[in-house]
Scaffold this active site. Structure first.
Site, mmCIF file in Angstrom:
data_model
loop_
_atom_site.group_PDB
_atom_site.id
_atom_site.type_symbol
_atom_site.label_atom_id
_atom_site.label_comp_id
_atom_site.label_asym_id
_atom_site.label_seq_id
_atom_site.Cartn_x
_atom_site.Cartn_y
_atom_site.Cartn_z
ATOM 1 N N GLU A 1 0.817 -1.229 0.000
ATOM 2 C CA GLU A 1 0.000 0.000 0.000
ATOM 3 C C GLU A 1 0.842 1.268 0.000
ATOM 4 O OE1 GLU A 1 -0.610 -2.606 1.959
ATOM 5 O OE2 GLU A 1 -2.620 -3.250 1.348
ATOM 6 N N HIS B 1 -9.502 -4.859 11.189
ATOM 7 C CA HIS B 1 -10.218 -4.675 9.929
ATOM 8 C C HIS B 1 -11.514 -3.887 10.098
ATOM 9 C CE1 HIS B 1 -7.415 -7.711 8.514
ATOM 10 N NE2 HIS B 1 -7.864 -7.574 7.290
#
Lengths: 342, 465
Positions: free
Chosen positions: B199, B268
């Site tokens: 990322e 998450h």
């Protein structure tokens, strides 16, 4: 350090040599002046001088073509001068004035020029490396045959995002030259104490990126290596790594304890390896220039630098209204067709 | 004329220091770059170098002297042809105070022209733009949020060849949540690009590509993973236009699911709305309906600034009515009133809207008419629509899934307090997620999120019913 190459190169003319001398001297005198203005309180914050490393950018710029891009870290004054940005605008940015490249809002570490394809000036160690690959990504996408010089230091070479970028740059064959300016100290930590391998340029090999070691105190060696790297990129073969061994004479920034290396080490470099003296010797010994010719260049540079300092002192501080400008680019009308400027 | 060498400053805050050591003596010839002396302060030592060439004519301040003021002459440099006899006309004729050069002008902060939001002299209700998003009678179709997002990207990619999508699994896998389904087939691998799971790196490459003239859409598989890339989003994408004095814009969209999904645990499940809304230079969008998802994403892709587009996994499969128009966009900074009411204003955005709308239905059964406002964009925020509503209802409850400290609701409350204090009949209540990491157990997860019951209870509290 790689052995200093032979004095004369077939692809370098007397005019080239004079130009190198002039360009490197401009950076050195400019940086000395910046140090002086800092000492007078006219420049604030962080100020990282490029003195000693001049041959790196001057050599590589001589390998660049119009339209090629460059992006670097916070030690960026030399890169801006070498790619042709105006010393007045750079110095006025250092003093935080309206006439600066960023209207005084960026400072030493944050200047840009669309005209000269200079994409900054970035303050976070390693963060400019994916940005440079992104510029190369755009060039490949637009099929415009340009290359991007992405400069970073031996310290940044330990950042994780550098290797994320190596991976993608190689995978996607991006036309980017990773220039590791190895001045041997990451702030005050020597390469030996921070880096597990001696040859940083070999770190591209696991990603399939060729690399080589270059004597960064020899502008001719840098030029030759730069030309090879540029040719590699333009042929569509993907990225290339140049580890350019250089040396910074000054501290990391203006306030540097100078306790991590000896004065003798610095002096030895200056005496034996100085990149400007090297070209000066070539010019004189090759009878390409007389002492008077060089004195004239010295004088011209001194005038340019003094003028930039005057400009930087006289340019007004930015108008208070500038606080609120340039936060957002103008909005595009909703629902209207989009015209691209790219 | 002889040149005075002045005591240098190590930093703009340094006023004096110790001249620790001279490395030259009177009569020495120096050239530019030679080290003259060592200067010390309590935090650093600096080697002080010559700027000009010449001969050291006189050392004024002896080594070991403490408390040497910045800009006080410490030595005199002679040029070619000068001798020590010429010195008289400089430093010795003047005291150090006179020689002292004033550094940069007084930098006392001038009052900024735009003061922070404050009570208006004329506190009449603002007149927000509440024109409908599409003309009456427009043909509508039923679509999921997922399909609306895909259509928005596809339409903009057809329109502008410099728009491309990159991210993990966006191409051959057809999107981890199938939002990019079909794009690879239509636009090919050049414009729909699978990235490795890096990322930080690909966010930076996206930003660089935007600097280089492209219009990237960077998909994060979820915004939880964008924390690895947040330096590039904030330091590189959001700040560069300002740092470059307006030269170097960054037209890029970072999009992907944000907030809690279902039973995926603490790492998450997080709402980043308040994080990104904090940053000048970013635009932040968090749509609820499919029509807004489509119209706002098309606006985001056309915007010349970096846009954070916060989607929600649970909403991807929900269906809504979407207008059938050739080019449907929704502007930023325009809230949507989903339901009009006169008793209390419920302000929310994104998935928070489902709690606000359910609560409004339940409150209506008890005769409490709630006005429900969907902010849609969190930067810019449509304050006028919120203020006009609160000036009508005199009560407000905010609803969001994020953590309570520094929440969007806190900011809305503060704005209402500053600009509509006299209209309030009760303190504003912020309904938020709980101040805990997201637990896995089904019952605990439910407790950790904001609930419709809590919104109903808060609305009753502010209406005293």
């Amino acid at each position: 350090m790689a052995a200093r190459k032979a004095a004369e190169k077939p692809n370098v003319s007397a005019d080239d040599l004079k130009q190198f001398y002039r360009d490197m001297l401009l950076i050195r005198r400019f940086e000395e002046k910046a140090g002086q203005l800092y000492g007078m309180g006219l420049i604030g914050g962080f100020c990282h001088l490029y003195i000693g490393q001049e041959a790196v950018v001057v050599g590589l710029e001589s390998a660049a073509e119009e339209g090629d891009k460059r992006i670097t870290t916070y030690r960026d004054h030399g890169h801006m001068l070498a790619c042709g940005m105006n010393p007045d605008g750079v110095m006025a940015e250092l003093t935080g004035r309206e006439g600066g490249y960023s209207k005084g809002k960026g400072g030493s570490m944050h200047m840009f020029s669309r005209e000269k394809h200079f994409y900054g000036g970035h303050g976070i160690v390693g963060a400019n490396v994916p940005l440079g690959a992104g510029l190369a990504f755009a060039d490949k996408y637009l099929e415009n045959d340009r290359v991007t010089f992405t400069y970073f230091g031996d310290g940044a070479a330990n950042q994780g995002q550098v290797y994320e970028t190596f991976n993608m740059a190689s995978l996607w064959k991006l036309p980017v030259i990773f220039v590791i300016e190895n001045n041997q100290y990451a702030m005050g930590t020597s390469q030996k104490r921070s880096t597990s391998t001696e040859d940083i340029y070999t770190r591209g090999a696991p990603f399939g990126i060729p690399g080589e070691l270059v004597d960064g105190m020899d502008v001719l060696a840098v030029k030759e290596a730069g030309e090879k790297a540029v040719a590699h990129c333009r042929e569509g073969k993907g990225p290339y790594i140049l580890e350019v061994k250089t040396y910074r004479y000054r501290g990391h920034s203006m306030s540097d304890p100078a306790k991590y290396r000896t004065r003798e080490e610095v002096q030895k470099m200056r005496d034996e390896k100085d990149p400007i003296e090297h070209v000066r010797d070539l010019l004189i010994s090759g009878k390409h220039a007389s002492e008077d010719d060089l004195k004239a260049i010295d004088k011209e540079i001194k005038e340019i630098v003094n003028a930039s300092a005057e400009f930087a002192k006289e340019s007004p501080e930015p108008d208070p209204s500038e606080l609120w400008t340039d936060i957002y680019a103008d909005d595009i009308p909703q629902g209207a067709a989009v015209e691209e400027d790219a | 004329m002889p040149t005075e060498i002045l005591m240098p400053a190590l930093s703009p805050t340094m006023e004096e220091g110790t001249l620790a050591k001279w490395l030259v003596k009177e009569g020495d010839t120096v050239s530019s770059g030679d080290i003259l002396a060592e200067i010390e302060t309590d935090k650093a030592t600096m080697e002080f170098e010559a700027v000009d060439e010449g001969v050291i004519g006189k050392i004024i301040v002896a080594e070991g002297t403490e408390g040497v003021k910045v800009n006080q002459p410490i030595a005199v440099l002679l040029e070619e042809g000068e001798s020590a006899d010429d010195i008289g006309e400089t430093s010795e004729a003047r005291g150090p105070d006179e020689a002292k050069e004033e550094p940069a002008e007084e930098t006392s902060a001038k009052a900024p022209e735009k003061a922070p939001a404050k009570a208006k002299e004329d506190d009449a209700p603002p007149k927000p733009d509440q024109t409908p998003d599409w003309p009456e009678g427009t043909e509508m179709k039923t679509q999921t949020v997922r399909e609306a997002l895909r259509d928005a990207m596809a339409e903009e990619m057809r329109d502008n060849p410099n728009v491309f999508v990159m991210g993990e699994e966006v191409a051959e896998y057809q999107g981890a949540y199938k939002v990019t389904q079909g794009l690879l087939d239509e636009f090919g691998a050049k414009r729909v690009i699978d990235t490795p799971i890096t990322e930080h790196g690909f966010a930076g490459i996206g930003v660089g590509a935007a600097f280089g003239g492209l219009r990237p859409i960077v998909e994060f598989m979820t915004f939880n993973f964008a924390m690895q890339a947040i330096d590039q989003i904030i330091n590189s994408a959001a700040k560069t236009l300002y740092m470059s004095g307006g030269q170097m814009g960054c037209p890029i969209v970072f999009r992907g699911p944000n907030g809690a999904a279902a039973r995926v645990g603490a790492q998450h499940s997080q709402d980043y709305a308040a994080w990104y809304a904090h940053i000048p230079g970013l635009k932040v969008v968090q749509p609820y309906s499919a029509a807004d998802a489509k119209g706002l994403l098309k606006s985001a892709i056309r915007d010349p600034n970096p846009v954070i587009f916060l989607e929600n996994e649970i909403l991807y499969g929900r269906t809504f009515e979407v207008p059938v128009l050739d080019d449907f966009t929704v502007p930023f900074g325009k809230a949507k009133i989903w339901r009009e009411g006169s008793d209390v204003t419920l302000v929310s955005f994104g998935i928070g809207m489902q709690y606000a709308l359910q609560a409004a239905d339940r409150l209506a059964e008890d005769g409490i008419e709630a006005e429900v406002i969907d902010l849609r964009t969190l930067r810019p925020i449509d304050y006028d629509t919120v203020l006009a509503s609160v000036m009508k209802t005199n009560r407000c409850v905010t609803v969001e899934e994020g953590f309570p400290v520094g929440a969007i609701g806190n900011h809305i409350s503060a704005t209402i307090m500053q600009r509509a204090f006299d209209y309030l009949d009760a303190p504003v209540i912020n309904c938020t997620g709980k101040d805990v990491p997201m637990p896995y157990a089904a019952n605990l997860e439910k407790l950790a999120l904001v609930t419709t019951d809590e919104v109903v209870e808060a609305a009753r509290q502010v209406t005293y019913r």
